[in-house]
Design a protein around this motif. Structure first.
Motif, PDB file in Angstrom:
ATOM      1  N   ALA A  14       0.825  -1.208   0.000  1.00  0.00           N
ATOM      2  CA  ALA A  14       0.000   0.000   0.000  1.00  0.00           C
ATOM      3  C   ALA A  14       0.860   1.260   0.000  1.00  0.00           C
ATOM      4  N   GLN A  15       1.912   1.273   0.809  1.00  0.00           N
ATOM      5  CA  GLN A  15       2.770   2.457   0.872  1.00  0.00           C
ATOM      6  C   GLN A  15       3.508   2.676  -0.446  1.00  0.00           C
ATOM      7  N   ALA A  16       3.899   1.601  -1.102  1.00  0.00           N
ATOM      8  CA  ALA A  16       4.553   1.751  -2.409  1.00  0.00           C
ATOM      9  C   ALA A  16       3.605   2.399  -3.407  1.00  0.00           C
ATOM     10  N   TYR A  17       2.330   1.967  -3.392  1.00  0.00           N
ATOM     11  CA  TYR A  17       1.354   2.584  -4.289  1.00  0.00           C
ATOM     12  C   TYR A  17       1.158   4.060  -3.943  1.00  0.00           C
ATOM     13  N   LEU A  18       1.043   4.366  -2.657  1.00  0.00           N
ATOM     14  CA  LEU A  18       0.816   5.754  -2.249  1.00  0.00           C
ATOM     15  C   LEU A  18       1.991   6.643  -2.665  1.00  0.00           C
ATOM     16  N   ARG A  19       3.203   6.102  -2.608  1.00  0.00           N
ATOM     17  CA  ARG A  19       4.357   6.881  -3.090  1.00  0.00           C
ATOM     18  C   ARG A  19       4.247   7.135  -4.591  1.00  0.00           C
ATOM     19  N   SER A  20       3.861   6.119  -5.338  1.00  0.00           N
ATOM     20  CA  SER A  20       3.713   6.303  -6.787  1.00  0.00           C
ATOM     21  C   SER A  20       2.659   7.359  -7.097  1.00  0.00           C
ATOM     22  N   ARG A  21       1.566   7.321  -6.367  1.00  0.00           N
ATOM     23  CA  ARG A  21       0.502   8.312  -6.581  1.00  0.00           C
ATOM     24  C   ARG A  21       1.012   9.721  -6.256  1.00  0.00           C
ATOM     25  N   VAL A  28       3.644  -4.455  -9.962  1.00  0.00           N
ATOM     26  CA  VAL A  28       4.834  -4.980  -9.297  1.00  0.00           C
ATOM     27  C   VAL A  28       5.497  -3.864  -8.502  1.00  0.00           C
ATOM     28  N   LEU A  29       6.317  -4.259  -7.538  1.00  0.00           N
ATOM     29  CA  LEU A  29       7.092  -3.292  -6.774  1.00  0.00           C
ATOM     30  C   LEU A  29       8.378  -2.977  -7.524  1.00  0.00           C
ATOM     31  N   VAL A  30       8.773  -1.698  -7.469  1.00  0.00           N
ATOM     32  CA  VAL A  30       9.934  -1.219  -8.215  1.00  0.00           C
ATOM     33  C   VAL A  30      10.819  -0.405  -7.274  1.00  0.00           C
ATOM     34  N   THR A  31      12.130  -0.573  -7.399  1.00  0.00           N
ATOM     35  CA  THR A  31      13.077   0.274  -6.675  1.00  0.00           C
ATOM     36  C   THR A  31      14.121   0.782  -7.663  1.00  0.00           C
ATOM     37  N   ARG A  32      14.139   2.087  -7.865  1.00  0.00           N
ATOM     38  CA  ARG A  32      15.123   2.715  -8.747  1.00  0.00           C
ATOM     39  C   ARG A  32      16.176   3.434  -7.898  1.00  0.00           C
ATOM     40  N   ASP A  33      17.380   3.591  -8.452  1.00  0.00           N
ATOM     41  CA  ASP A  33      18.468   4.244  -7.727  1.00  0.00           C
ATOM     42  C   ASP A  33      18.035   5.605  -7.193  1.00  0.00           C
ATOM     43  N   GLY A  34      18.254   5.793  -5.898  1.00  0.00           N
ATOM     44  CA  GLY A  34      17.962   7.082  -5.288  1.00  0.00           C
ATOM     45  C   GLY A  34      16.506   7.320  -4.959  1.00  0.00           C
ATOM     46  N   MET A  35      15.642   6.351  -5.276  1.00  0.00           N
ATOM     47  CA  MET A  35      14.211   6.521  -5.036  1.00  0.00           C
ATOM     48  C   MET A  35      13.711   5.453  -4.073  1.00  0.00           C
ATOM     49  N   PRO A  36      12.654   5.755  -3.307  1.00  0.00           N
ATOM     50  CA  PRO A  36      12.061   4.736  -2.447  1.00  0.00           C
ATOM     51  C   PRO A  36      11.287   3.716  -3.283  1.00  0.00           C
ATOM     52  N   GLU A  37      10.904   2.621  -2.654  1.00  0.00           N
ATOM     53  CA  GLU A  37      10.145   1.585  -3.349  1.00  0.00           C
ATOM     54  C   GLU A  37       8.798   2.140  -3.809  1.00  0.00           C
ATOM     55  N   THR A  38       8.452   1.819  -5.052  1.00  0.00           N
ATOM     56  CA  THR A  38       7.204   2.310  -5.631  1.00  0.00           C
ATOM     57  C   THR A  38       6.436   1.150  -6.260  1.00  0.00           C
ATOM     58  N   PHE A  39       5.245   1.471  -6.754  1.00  0.00           N
ATOM     59  CA  PHE A  39       4.370   0.487  -7.386  1.00  0.00           C
ATOM     60  C   PHE A  39       4.197   0.854  -8.844  1.00  0.00           C
ATOM     61  N   ALA A  40       4.493  -0.093  -9.719  1.00  0.00           N
ATOM     62  CA  ALA A  40       4.306   0.110 -11.162  1.00  0.00           C
ATOM     63  C   ALA A  40       3.099  -0.693 -11.614  1.00  0.00           C
ATOM     64  N   GLU A  41       2.096   0.001 -12.112  1.00  0.00           N
ATOM     65  CA  GLU A  41       0.871  -0.669 -12.563  1.00  0.00           C
ATOM     66  C   GLU A  41       1.105  -1.366 -13.904  1.00  0.00           C
ATOM     67  N   LEU A  42       0.577  -2.583 -13.992  1.00  0.00           N
ATOM     68  CA  LEU A  42       0.631  -3.326 -15.256  1.00  0.00           C
ATOM     69  C   LEU A  42      -0.745  -3.516 -15.875  1.00  0.00           C
TER      70      LEU A  42
END
Length: 202
Positions: free
Chosen positions: A39-46, A166-180
């Motif tokens: 849920a927190q990963a999605y909220l970060r993406s939003r 899926v959950l995504v982690t990019r350099d320098g960024m917190p974990e996020t949610f990528a919608e498929l």
């Protein structure tokens, strides 16, 4: 690094501020902490989505922070198109009103829905159900011209969606949610999977 790699300026706060919304874990096989993590990963993406809208950062929407552009190249095609259009006319895309996230639930994603997505990477076993309420308005604002509304959700209107990703982690960024993939919860084929509470009488 964030500005160069992800084209998001100014740098988002750390931690990224997210909406305070109740999270319901409706998957008995998923632990509470794991449901909160998703849920927190999605909220970060939003949150990052709206920061990118405000920044008119066309590049961010294809940077792979909140999407997987190789798998879903058209995920943010509308947003990047609006930003390009606004810049070509000497204006910018402006967020006038932002929708409100009313609730967020974690549910099991049925296998038939996962398999229906024609992507190389399938969504994780759990999905998110979001309930969103208007108003939301995005406009192209050009000096000396009336605003042109390009995205709107009226006050009092709303929608419920089932989101697989899926959950995504990019350099320098917190974990996020990528919608498929996403499905309307009003659709009879997906209504049961959304596990929405009954609507109040009246």
């Amino acid at each position: 690094m964030l500005a160069q790699r992800y084209a998001l300026t100014p740098c988002p706060p750390d931690p990224v501020p997210v909406e305070l919304v109740p999270v319901h874990n409706l998957d008995p096989k998923l632990s509470g902490p794991d449901a909160q993590k998703l849920a927190q990963a999605y909220l970060r993406s939003r949150a990052l989505y709206y920061l990118a809208i405000q920044d008119n950062s066309e590049k961010f929407f294809t940077s792979g922070v909140i999407d997987l552009p190789d798998l879903t190249p058209l995920m943010f095609d509308a947003e990047t198109g609006h930003i390009k259009d606004a810049k070509a006319r000497g204006g910018k895309l402006v967020l006038v009103n932002r929708s409100k996230l009313k609730s967020l639930s974690v549910v099991p994603l049925p296998d038939d829905l996962r398999d229906s997505l024609e992507v190389a990477t399938k969504p994780m076993a759990d999905a998110l159900v979001i309930r969103v309420a208007g108003p939301e308005d995005q406009v192209i604002r050009v000096p000396g011209q009336p605003d042109e509304t390009v995205s709107t959700l009226a006050a009092g209107d709303g929608y419920s969606l089932l989101l697989g990703g899926v959950l995504v982690t990019r350099d320098g960024m917190p974990e996020t949610f990528a919608e498929l993939g996403q499905w309307e919860c009003l659709d009879p084929d997906t209504h049961g999977a959304c596990q929405l509470p009954p609507s109040p009488a009246g």
